[in-house]
Design an enzyme around this catalytic site. Structure first.
Site, short mmCIF file in Angstrom:
data_model
loop_
_atom_site.label_atom_id
_atom_site.label_comp_id
_atom_site.label_asym_id
_atom_site.label_seq_id
_atom_site.Cartn_x
_atom_site.Cartn_y
_atom_site.Cartn_z
N GLU A 86 -5.87 -4.50 10.72
CA GLU A 86 -4.80 -3.51 10.90
C GLU A 86 -5.10 -2.65 12.12
O GLU A 86 -5.84 -1.65 12.01
CB GLU A 86 -4.71 -2.59 9.67
N GLY A 140 2.03 2.45 10.61
CA GLY A 140 3.01 3.52 10.38
C GLY A 140 3.76 3.96 11.62
O GLY A 140 4.47 4.97 11.59
N SER A 175 2.88 -1.90 10.54
CA SER A 175 4.31 -1.97 10.80
C SER A 175 4.91 -3.35 10.54
O SER A 175 5.78 -3.81 11.27
CB SER A 175 4.63 -1.50 12.24
N LYS A 197 0.07 4.31 -0.25
CA LYS A 197 -0.54 5.52 0.33
C LYS A 197 -0.22 6.72 -0.58
O LYS A 197 -0.35 6.58 -1.79
CB LYS A 197 -0.07 5.70 1.77
N ASN A 233 0.86 -1.18 0.00
CA ASN A 233 0.00 0.00 0.00
C ASN A 233 0.90 1.24 0.00
O ASN A 233 1.50 1.57 1.01
CB ASN A 233 -0.90 -0.03 1.25
N HIS A 276 -9.89 1.38 4.80
CA HIS A 276 -8.61 1.66 5.48
C HIS A 276 -8.83 2.72 6.56
O HIS A 276 -9.55 3.70 6.35
CB HIS A 276 -7.56 2.12 4.47
P1 PGA Z 1 2.45 0.35 7.61
O1 PGA Z 1 1.02 0.56 6.88
O2 PGA Z 1 2.99 -0.97 7.12
O3 PGA Z 1 3.26 1.53 7.19
O4 PGA Z 1 2.16 0.32 9.06
C1 PGA Z 1 0.14 -0.50 6.68
C2 PGA Z 1 -1.17 0.00 6.11
O5 PGA Z 1 -1.64 1.07 6.53
O6 PGA Z 1 -1.77 -0.66 5.27
#
Ligand code: PGA
Length: 239
Positions: free
Chosen positions: A159, A165, A196, A8, A6, A90
């Site tokens: 999640e 993040g 993460s 983003k 992802n 999300h």
């Molecule tokens: P991250 O994001 O791996 O940076 O924590 C995961 C997500 O939001 O899908």
């Protein structure tokens, strides 16, 4: 096993093209049973059929074919690129973009009507987590309001919001407990973990018996790192 990136609001059109080309080349040489998906920004979409080993997905869409919705992207625009995979629910869209459960259910129904593959995201905030497991599950089940769990092209990404993040993944035993509980009611729906995920923790997470993959943000942004994550997923032997 689904391994999904992802992006983003990261990468440009040019860097996305370089990334996808490198990833596809890697997958050409490295045969994997993993279902590899990449969700770039909409401005970086490239024709999905250029990349035979990758499923290109949309992080977002508005539930219309086309029409009057300033700033949004509809089914007609996705189909121009052959995009048939979407993320829905999300937490960043639920929180920052104020998407309600009702609107999310509408997007879900629209995606289903179009026959798209859906990764449907759920996850609890920190205060709910701090109130214990029962509260977490009650919160998560609430995020299934209006969602048809019998749709055959559905996967679910658990999640925890506080793990996204932050560099702090949920503990493996806690992920296991949530995924096992989800699995007991959701039968054969593939379950992913996100929050993460990185090259250190991926193996222990996807070794869990109820885990069928990962949705990865930060650690997916570098293509070499994402290739390593795919190799780790490939190497995990399920019981
Ligand atoms: P991250 O994001 O791996 O940076 O924590 C995961 C997500 O939001 O899908």
């Amino acid at each position: 096993m689904i391994v999904a990136a992802n992006f983003k609001t990261n990468h440009t059109r040019e860097s996305t093209a370089n990334y996808l080309e490198a990833l596809n080349l890697f997958l050409d040489a490295y045969s994997t049973f993993c279902d590899v998906r990449v969700y770039p920004t909409a401005s970086s979409f490239l024709k999905a059929d250029l990349y035979s080993h990758i499923k290109l997905g949309a992080q977002n869409f508005y539930p219309i074919i086309n029409g009057a919705c300033t700033g949004e992207i509809g089914a007609q625009q996705l189909s121009e690129f052959g995009v048939k995979n979407v993320l829905i629910g999300h937490s960043e869209r639920r929180a920052a973009l104020k998407e309600t459960q009702e609107f999310i259910a509408k997007k879900y129904a629209f995606a289903k009507e179009n026959g798209w593959d859906i990764i449907y995201c759920i996850g609890e905030p920190k205060d709910v987590r701090d109130n214990g497991f029962e509260n977490v599950m009650e919160y998560l089940w609430g995020e299934f309001d209006g969602i048809d769990i019998n749709y055959e092209k559905l996967s679910i990404a658990y999640e925890p919001i506080w793990a996204i993040g932050t560099g702090i993944s949920a503990e493996v035993k806690d992920i296991a407990k949530v995924l096992d509980t989800l699995k007991s009611r959701l039968n054969n729906i593939p379950l992913l973990y996100g929050g993460s995920v990185n090259i250190e923790n991926l193996s222990s997470i996807i070794s869990l018996k109820s885990c069928n993959g990962a949705l990865i943000g930060n650690a997916s942004l570098d293509v070499a790192n994402f290739c390593k994550l795919i190799q780790i997923a490939q190497n995990v032997q399920k019981q």
